[in-house]
Design a protein around this motif. Structure first.
Motif, PDB file in Angstrom:
ATOM      1  N   ALA A 166     -30.552 -60.583 -45.654  1.00 61.46           N
ATOM      2  CA  ALA A 166     -30.463 -59.124 -45.717  1.00 61.46           C
ATOM      3  C   ALA A 166     -29.041 -58.640 -45.432  1.00 61.46           C
ATOM      4  O   ALA A 166     -28.797 -57.445 -45.356  1.00 61.46           O
ATOM      5  CB  ALA A 166     -31.442 -58.493 -44.729  1.00 61.46           C
ATOM      6  N   GLY A 167     -28.134 -59.598 -45.181  1.00 61.22           N
ATOM      7  CA  GLY A 167     -26.742 -59.208 -45.074  1.00 61.22           C
ATOM      8  C   GLY A 167     -26.126 -59.316 -43.690  1.00 61.22           C
ATOM      9  O   GLY A 167     -24.942 -59.034 -43.523  1.00 61.22           O
ATOM     10  N   GLN A 168     -26.897 -59.701 -42.687  1.00 62.35           N
ATOM     11  CA  GLN A 168     -26.319 -59.801 -41.344  1.00 62.35           C
ATOM     12  C   GLN A 168     -25.579 -61.132 -41.163  1.00 62.35           C
ATOM     13  O   GLN A 168     -25.885 -62.122 -41.820  1.00 62.35           O
ATOM     14  CB  GLN A 168     -27.433 -59.699 -40.286  1.00 62.35           C
ATOM     15  CG  GLN A 168     -28.155 -58.366 -40.322  1.00 62.35           C
ATOM     16  CD  GLN A 168     -28.939 -58.098 -39.046  1.00 62.35           C
ATOM     17  OE1 GLN A 168     -28.823 -58.821 -38.069  1.00 62.35           O
ATOM     18  NE2 GLN A 168     -29.736 -57.051 -39.067  1.00 62.35           N
ATOM     19  N   THR A 169     -24.642 -61.132 -40.242  1.00 58.88           N
ATOM     20  CA  THR A 169     -23.972 -62.397 -39.919  1.00 58.88           C
ATOM     21  C   THR A 169     -24.895 -63.220 -39.018  1.00 58.88           C
ATOM     22  O   THR A 169     -25.869 -62.711 -38.471  1.00 58.88           O
ATOM     23  CB  THR A 169     -22.659 -62.157 -39.148  1.00 58.88           C
ATOM     24  OG1 THR A 169     -22.984 -61.619 -37.853  1.00 58.88           O
ATOM     25  CG2 THR A 169     -21.756 -61.187 -39.890  1.00 58.88           C
ATOM     26  N   GLU A 170     -24.550 -64.480 -38.862  1.00 65.14           N
ATOM     27  CA  GLU A 170     -25.345 -65.386 -38.028  1.00 65.14           C
ATOM     28  C   GLU A 170     -25.515 -64.812 -36.611  1.00 65.14           C
ATOM     29  O   GLU A 170     -26.618 -64.747 -36.074  1.00 65.14           O
ATOM     30  CB  GLU A 170     -24.659 -66.754 -37.977  1.00 65.14           C
ATOM     31  CG  GLU A 170     -25.287 -67.739 -37.014  1.00 65.14           C
ATOM     32  CD  GLU A 170     -26.049 -68.837 -37.741  1.00 65.14           C
ATOM     33  OE1 GLU A 170     -25.747 -69.094 -38.918  1.00 65.14           O
ATOM     34  OE2 GLU A 170     -26.955 -69.420 -37.121  1.00 65.14           O
ATOM     35  N   ILE A 196     -34.164 -65.304 -38.441  1.00 68.13           N
ATOM     36  CA  ILE A 196     -32.700 -65.294 -38.556  1.00 68.13           C
ATOM     37  C   ILE A 196     -32.291 -65.423 -40.016  1.00 68.13           C
ATOM     38  O   ILE A 196     -31.422 -64.688 -40.503  1.00 68.13           O
ATOM     39  CB  ILE A 196     -32.084 -66.444 -37.720  1.00 68.13           C
ATOM     40  CG1 ILE A 196     -32.294 -66.175 -36.220  1.00 68.13           C
ATOM     41  CG2 ILE A 196     -30.595 -66.599 -38.019  1.00 68.13           C
ATOM     42  CD1 ILE A 196     -31.884 -67.315 -35.327  1.00 68.13           C
ATOM     43  N   GLU A 197     -32.967 -66.340 -40.713  1.00 65.84           N
ATOM     44  CA  GLU A 197     -32.645 -66.532 -42.136  1.00 65.84           C
ATOM     45  C   GLU A 197     -32.897 -65.251 -42.930  1.00 65.84           C
ATOM     46  O   GLU A 197     -32.095 -64.868 -43.776  1.00 65.84           O
ATOM     47  CB  GLU A 197     -33.484 -67.685 -42.717  1.00 65.84           C
ATOM     48  CG  GLU A 197     -32.997 -69.064 -42.293  1.00 65.84           C
ATOM     49  CD  GLU A 197     -31.484 -69.241 -42.444  1.00 65.84           C
ATOM     50  OE1 GLU A 197     -30.959 -68.962 -43.542  1.00 65.84           O
ATOM     51  OE2 GLU A 197     -30.826 -69.627 -41.447  1.00 65.84           O
ATOM     52  N   LYS A 206     -28.983 -63.528 -34.869  1.00 70.77           N
ATOM     53  CA  LYS A 206     -29.520 -64.153 -33.653  1.00 70.77           C
ATOM     54  C   LYS A 206     -29.868 -63.107 -32.601  1.00 70.77           C
ATOM     55  O   LYS A 206     -30.803 -63.274 -31.842  1.00 70.77           O
ATOM     56  CB  LYS A 206     -28.496 -65.139 -33.076  1.00 70.77           C
ATOM     57  CG  LYS A 206     -28.555 -66.505 -33.731  1.00 70.77           C
ATOM     58  CD  LYS A 206     -27.607 -67.460 -33.042  1.00 70.77           C
ATOM     59  CE  LYS A 206     -27.642 -68.823 -33.711  1.00 70.77           C
ATOM     60  NZ  LYS A 206     -26.550 -69.682 -33.265  1.00 70.77           N
ATOM     61  N   LYS A 207     -29.076 -62.055 -32.557  1.00 70.75           N
ATOM     62  CA  LYS A 207     -29.318 -61.015 -31.562  1.00 70.75           C
ATOM     63  C   LYS A 207     -30.424 -60.062 -31.990  1.00 70.75           C
ATOM     64  O   LYS A 207     -31.160 -59.536 -31.175  1.00 70.75           O
ATOM     65  CB  LYS A 207     -28.032 -60.211 -31.335  1.00 70.75           C
ATOM     66  CG  LYS A 207     -27.147 -60.805 -30.267  1.00 70.75           C
ATOM     67  CD  LYS A 207     -25.962 -59.893 -30.006  1.00 70.75           C
ATOM     68  CE  LYS A 207     -24.701 -60.694 -29.726  1.00 70.75           C
ATOM     69  NZ  LYS A 207     -23.479 -59.949 -30.010  1.00 70.75           N
TER      70      LYS A 207
END
Length: 589
Positions: A212-216, A206-207, A220-221
């Motif tokens: 890399a620019g994704q939201t939390e 997740i980190e 998670k998905k």
RNA sequence: GCACUCGUAGCUCAAUUGGAUAGAGCGUCUGACUACGGAUCAGAAGGUUAGGGGUUCGACUCCCUUCGAGUGCACCA
């Protein structure tokens, strides 16, 4: 004490020409500071007598004394009528009722009850919260048995789902073929270890995705691990041979571990249910409900029930794609249980975070017109908290069940050795004793608190062995046994004494409360009622013991025999009470 | 925010289901015949039952309200 109640009913009828029922008579034990053994509250009768509470008490008291020959006197203080019953009655009660082997055991009442408890997940070992659940369930089952119910203990094992797949996947990826045999780890702990590994690796991913620019939420998905776990679940549902085989292997490790923990805890089950077998149940009942108009279908095809009229919300019972949700499965399992056992009552021992779920579940079953729905009961209990707050498995703040039990035994060992009373015990006897005392302390600690209240456990300070504790009660029992052994006493000789000392009478009174205590514990589904009772009893005995000589030379033979009878019956009632809590009492300690 | 649960001595818990002067243990202090087993017993100190209203002969208990804590409010289980 029914004869007192009956006499009171008769008194009101004859004195004031009013019909009341037994339930209208408020009978209680007389407080220590007043004379007498039972007390009737007379306030409710003043409206019939049209006199003050004192005078009403006087009149009813006089009537009862005249009516019942074992009543030797009475006194009235404000609205309280204290009734004095003869010593002869109490002595008879001790020898004829309390001393009999079936005292506190009720005849079969023809009713069947299922108690579901424990219900573990197979992805991690049991912790302190599970211990509370198991002890409650076991004890409630025992209490219901003592009340004459035919009891079935059930365990619904949560052996499938995404959380199980997480452990499986992590083991597959990072386990290097580790097994309980290869590592020496208990099976449930081994699987739990990989559940934690999954979480750690998942968080890492997740980190990475976040940097890399994704939201939390996206991360998670999108984390590969969670996607893989979901795929594994799909494969499991499709019956993929490889996944099923892995699942069976890892579950078998867990079950071996659980069996060991259950054995230590002293709990058992008559019937196991597995969610892998029940998770598809309930759909036919949803159809049934649709036909009856209990449920309705939304445009997308999902099925719902509207509970807003009952103060609850709308609840989904079947997804648009036709698959079940949690409650669907529980509806089906409830039906399965009923079809199988026809039980009059069904108790679910489940934590209070599921209060809402069970409210909804029971309401749904009622609306479906299930005749047995009224016999369902959610025995809800509070969380076990640590001084630091809640236990969280992933943060490592859980108190592990196996560790805790081992610690308790160790403490018992240390304490016992300090007191040095078991020098002549064999190694095996010692170990058995440490287990008995350690578990006694732990079980009593958890069961003495009212189930619905949350419970605070401080791992820093070990559970006490003195005061209001299991070992205190066990000690009282052992001490009585010691005296009985010394005297070579056996129950069975008739009474020859005719008078009682205050402490002797108090003890008989306490013993006499046992059957009612068992009733109340069943009514309230509360082992705490029994726990507090047996503590009171032990205290009352200790007081008697401390102040009344039993075997000393100066004691006349008939008094000696009587006090031995009192002691023997006390030991029996203590032992029976503790058994209802799942706690053993030692002969020596 | 809404719903449910809980709030009692410094701490952990009781209180016969609406009854008498709210009781125990731990902790603190003081005692127990030269131990029928001292893992015991006796005593002292410690309370506006979270606060405020109400219901009635009577409220820790029931109702309302405020505050505080926990839990739940998923097409997870």
């Amino acid at each position: 004490m029914n004869f007192i109640v009956e006499a009171a009913v008769k008194a009101v009828k004859e004195l004031y020409h009013t019909d009341i029922t037994a339930a209208d008579v408020n009978l209680q034990q007389t407080r220590k500071e007043f004379e007498g053994q039972v007390t009737i509250v007379t306030f409710p009768f003043v409206k019939f007598s049209r006199k003050g509470p004192e005078q009403t008490g006087q009149e009813i008291g006089a009537f009862i004394q005249n009516e019942v020959d074992v009543v030797s006197g009475f006194n009235v203080i404000k609205g309280f009528l204290n009734i004095v019953i003869t010593d002869a009655f109490w002595i008879g009660q001790l020898y004829n009722e309390i001393a009999s082997t079936d005292f506190g055991v009720f005849a079969p009442n023809g009713q069947k009850v299922m108690v579901e408890y424990s219900s573990p997940n197979t992805n991690k070992p049991l912790h302190l919260g599970h211990i509370r659940n198991n002890l409650l369930g076991y004890s409630v089952a025992e209490i219901l048995k003592a009340n004459g119910y035919d009891v079935i203990k059930a365990n619904l094992v949560n052996d499938r789902g995404i959380h199980i797949c997480k452990s499986m996947l992590a083991w597959q990826l990072f386990g290097n073929g580790e097994t309980p045999e290869s590592s020496g780890l208990k099976g449930d702990h081994l699987v739990g270890k990989y559940y934690v590994v999954f979480d750690k690796e998942y968080k890492k991913q997740i980190e990475e995705l976040k940097t890399a620019g994704q939201t939390e939420d996206e991360a998670k998905k999108n984390a590969p691990l969670i996607i893989e776990a979901q795929q594994m679940l799909e494969k499991w549902e499709a019956g993929d041979a490889e996944v099923i085989s892995l699942w069976e292997t890892m579950n078998s490790w867990v079950y071996a571990g659980f069996d060991q923990t259950y054995k230590q805890l002293g709990v058992d089950f008559d019937q196991y249910y597995y969610e892998s077998k029940t998770y598809l149940l309930g759909k036919d009942i949803i159809d049934e409900g649709l036909q009856k108009g209990v449920f309705y279908k939304k445009e997308d095809g999902s099925v719902w029930i509207d509970l807003t009229a009952d103060g609850l919300d709308e609840k989904l019972v079947l997804r648009a794609n036709g698959t079940s949700v949690y409650i669907t499965q529980d509806v089906g399992t409830a039906q399965l249980k009923y079809d199988q056992y026809n039980a009059d009552k069904s108790i679910y021992v489940v934590g209070n975070e599921q209060d809402y779920h069970f409210k909804v579940l029971f309401l749904i079953l009622q609306k479906l017109g299930k005749s047995w729905a009224n016999g369902l009961y959610h025995l809800s209990y509070g969380m076990v908290d640590l001084p630091s707050g809640k236990m969280k498995s992933r943060e490592g703040t859980v108190v592990d069940a196996d560790d805790l039990m081992a610690e308790m035994e160790q403490t018992a060992k240390t304490q016992t050795e300090e007191l040095g009373k078991t020098a002549d015990f064999s190694e095996e006897e010692k170990n058995k004793l440490y287990h008995t005392i350690g578990m006694g302390a732990l079980k009593y600690f958890l069961l003495k608190v009212e189930p619905k209240k949350r419970l605070l456990f401080d791992p820093g300070e070990s559970i006490d062995f003195q005061g209001h504790t299991g070992p205190f009660i066990q000690y009282t029992h052992a001490r009585i046994k010691s005296i009985l052994k010394r005297a070579g006493f056996e129950l069975g000789k008739p009474a020859t004494v005719t008078e009682l000392d205050t402490m002797e009478r108090d003890l008989i009174l306490a013993l006499n409360q046992f059957p009612e205590t068992i009733n109340q514990a069943a009514r309230d589904y509360s082992p705490a009622v029994v726990a507090n009772y047996v503590y009171e009893l032990a205290k009352t005995y200790n007081k008697f013991y401390q102040e009344k000589p039993i075997l000393k030379d100066e004691v006349p033979e008939d008094v000696k025999q009587f006090r031995l009878t009192l002691s023997a019956t006390s030991a029996k009632v203590i032992s029976k009470s503790m058994k209802l809590l799942g706690i053993d009492v030692p002969e020596r300690m």
